[in-house]
Design a protein around this motif. Structure first.
Motif, PDB file in Angstrom:
ATOM      1  N   GLU A  66       7.701  -1.679  -8.562  1.00 41.28           N
ATOM      2  CA  GLU A  66       8.768  -1.057  -8.254  1.00 41.28           C
ATOM      3  C   GLU A  66       9.180  -0.058  -9.578  1.00 41.28           C
ATOM      4  O   GLU A  66       9.485   1.103  -9.276  1.00 41.28           O
ATOM      5  CB  GLU A  66      10.196  -1.870  -8.050  1.00 41.28           C
ATOM      6  N   PRO A  88      -3.020  -1.583  -3.525  1.00 39.57           N
ATOM      7  CA  PRO A  88      -2.368  -1.584  -2.094  1.00 39.57           C
ATOM      8  C   PRO A  88      -1.025  -1.727  -2.493  1.00 39.57           C
ATOM      9  O   PRO A  88      -0.545  -2.082  -3.325  1.00 39.57           O
ATOM     10  CB  PRO A  88      -2.867  -2.932  -1.516  1.00 39.57           C
ATOM     11  N   LYS A  89      -0.081  -0.918  -1.319  1.00 40.41           N
ATOM     12  CA  LYS A  89       1.270  -0.852  -1.410  1.00 40.41           C
ATOM     13  C   LYS A  89       1.941  -2.302  -1.779  1.00 40.41           C
ATOM     14  O   LYS A  89       2.886  -2.144  -2.692  1.00 40.41           O
ATOM     15  CB  LYS A  89       1.713  -0.268   0.015  1.00 40.41           C
ATOM     16  N   ILE A  90       1.464  -3.281  -1.161  1.00 37.66           N
ATOM     17  CA  ILE A  90       2.233  -4.485  -1.696  1.00 37.66           C
ATOM     18  C   ILE A  90       1.966  -4.917  -3.214  1.00 37.66           C
ATOM     19  O   ILE A  90       2.710  -5.938  -3.566  1.00 37.66           O
ATOM     20  CB  ILE A  90       2.005  -5.751  -0.485  1.00 37.66           C
ATOM     21  N   GLU A 128       2.884 -11.150  -0.235  1.00 36.13           N
ATOM     22  CA  GLU A 128       1.928 -10.484  -0.930  1.00 36.13           C
ATOM     23  C   GLU A 128       0.495 -10.799  -0.696  1.00 36.13           C
ATOM     24  O   GLU A 128      -0.381 -10.191  -1.398  1.00 36.13           O
ATOM     25  CB  GLU A 128       2.301 -10.467  -2.389  1.00 36.13           C
ATOM     26  N   LYS A 131       1.337  -4.890  -9.786  1.00 30.77           N
ATOM     27  CA  LYS A 131       2.660  -5.479  -9.738  1.00 30.77           C
ATOM     28  C   LYS A 131       3.054  -6.966 -10.657  1.00 30.77           C
ATOM     29  O   LYS A 131       3.851  -7.087 -11.422  1.00 30.77           O
ATOM     30  CB  LYS A 131       3.139  -5.849  -8.411  1.00 30.77           C
ATOM     31  N   GLN A 137       2.089  -2.869  -5.801  1.00 29.05           N
ATOM     32  CA  GLN A 137       2.528  -1.650  -6.636  1.00 29.05           C
ATOM     33  C   GLN A 137       3.763  -2.125  -7.247  1.00 29.05           C
ATOM     34  O   GLN A 137       4.880  -2.850  -6.327  1.00 29.05           O
ATOM     35  CB  GLN A 137       2.820  -0.438  -5.596  1.00 29.05           C
ATOM     36  N   THR A 150      -1.279   5.260  -6.949  1.00 30.92           N
ATOM     37  CA  THR A 150      -1.643   5.575  -5.639  1.00 30.92           C
ATOM     38  C   THR A 150      -2.287   4.235  -4.993  1.00 30.92           C
ATOM     39  O   THR A 150      -2.772   3.423  -5.626  1.00 30.92           O
ATOM     40  CB  THR A 150      -2.753   6.622  -6.006  1.00 30.92           C
ATOM     41  N   SER A 151      -2.427   4.358  -3.695  1.00 30.02           N
ATOM     42  CA  SER A 151      -3.272   3.413  -3.092  1.00 30.02           C
ATOM     43  C   SER A 151      -4.467   3.871  -2.249  1.00 30.02           C
ATOM     44  O   SER A 151      -5.231   3.328  -1.728  1.00 30.02           O
ATOM     45  CB  SER A 151      -2.271   2.797  -1.878  1.00 30.02           C
ATOM     46  N   ASP A 152      -5.000   5.079  -2.866  1.00 34.79           N
ATOM     47  CA  ASP A 152      -6.196   5.694  -2.493  1.00 34.79           C
ATOM     48  C   ASP A 152      -7.139   5.529  -3.729  1.00 34.79           C
ATOM     49  O   ASP A 152      -7.214   6.242  -4.625  1.00 34.79           O
ATOM     50  CB  ASP A 152      -5.820   7.220  -2.176  1.00 34.79           C
TER      51      ASP A 152
END
Ligand code: CP
Length: 294
Positions: free
Chosen positions: A188, A182-184, A223, A157, A186, A196-198
């Motif tokens: 927009e 991680p999602k936070i 974040e 991000k 990533q 991916t977060s994997d």
């Protein structure tokens, strides 16, 4: 080319020519000399690699270099360049700034001047010379970009390195680009690839893994992540590296947080191309300055 601002302003041919020229400089070791040319470096954000490599690149081409102490200047960027430095006959302005698009805006404001503006990193937007040196480093090992799976791991991000790398991957036809975060962390919007977060899925069978620095200075409160948890899920270790192809290469733009996003055994190990990136950075920046002067 008058300015060097963003990967999206370059054609496929421009990028190929820059990489070919950088490879030629690296191979031949003899360089053109432009002794009348003067380069001013304006770094409004910290830098070691980019600032020193642009300075070395300019000096290898016989150019004179001035490092300005911009943080103690009372003038705005436009005034400083327009009223003072351009009038003194300075030809190149290598600029790093925390504000997105600052160099592009400046290039528009100063369009009447016969000067070259070089983007050495703007905010979270772009780091185009890093993208070219990253691609050059990959192509030295793995020239068939369409066949590659490349994973970038970290704070996508906030990363101008990841942004510019997405753009160069789209332009030059990288087969598969995976952005692992991680999602936070990533974004927009992405320019190329998938998110991916994997980590395991993201780097499985990868040919290239680019690890990114955890940029604590760019994180807002929402974040913040627990670093030992981040490390547990996203660090590049000897164990996680085994998921990638046996001949995978590992890169990092620096500076490295050893023991957080990457272990020293990986950063200094046989898969690492981190020092090659630093070395190639000088040749790529020579190619950029050489292309602008012609
Ligand atoms: N890769 C990079 O931009 O490093 P610096 O911040 O040290 O210039």
């Amino acid at each position: 080319m008058k300015h060097f601002l963003d990967i999206n302003r370059l054609s496929v041919e421009d990028i190929q020519l820059l990489i070919e020229k950088a490879l030629l400089f690296k191979r031949e070791g003899n360089f053109p000399k432009y002794e009348s040319q003067i380069v001013a470096q304006l770094f409004y954000e910290n830098s070691t690699r980019t600032r020193v490599s642009f300075e070395l690149a300019a000096k290898q081409l016989g150019m004179k270099v001035i490092n300005l102490d911009v943080n103690h200047s009372s003038e705005s960027k436009g005034e400083l360049i327009e009223d003072t430095l351009a009038a003194m006959g300075i030809h190149f302005f290598v600029i790093r700034h925390h504000q997105n698009y600052m160099q592009e805006d400046l290039a528009k404001t100063l369009s009447a001047y016969d000067i070259h503006i070089v983007n050495a990193g703007d905010g979270t937007h772009a780091h185009p010379s890093q993208a070219i040196l990253d691609l050059m480093t990959i192509m030295e090992d793995k020239p068939n970009l369409r066949d590659l799976k490349i994973a970038i791991v970290g704070n996508i991000k906030h990363s101008r390195v990841a942004n510019s790398f997405q753009n160069i991957s789209a332009k030059m036809g990288v087969g598969e680009l995976v952005l692992v975060a991680p999602k936070i962390w990533q974004p927009e919007q992405i320019h190329y690839g998938r998110v991916t977060s994997d980590l395991e899925e993201g780097i499985r069978d990868a040919d290239v893994i680019i690890s990114l620095r955890v940029q604590n200075e760019r994180l807002v409160a929402s974040e913040q992540l627990d670093m030992s948890r981040y490390r547990g899920q996203f660090a590049l270790t000897e164990g996680t590296l085994k998921l990638a192809k046996a001949d995978a290469i590992v890169m990092h733009p620096g500076p490295l947080n050893r023991g957080i996003e990457i272990d020293s055994s990986v950063a200094d190990g046989p898969h690492s191309r981190i020092l090659t990136q630093v070395q190639n950075g000088v040749f790529v920046r020579m190619a950029i300055l050489d292309s602008l002067v012609r």
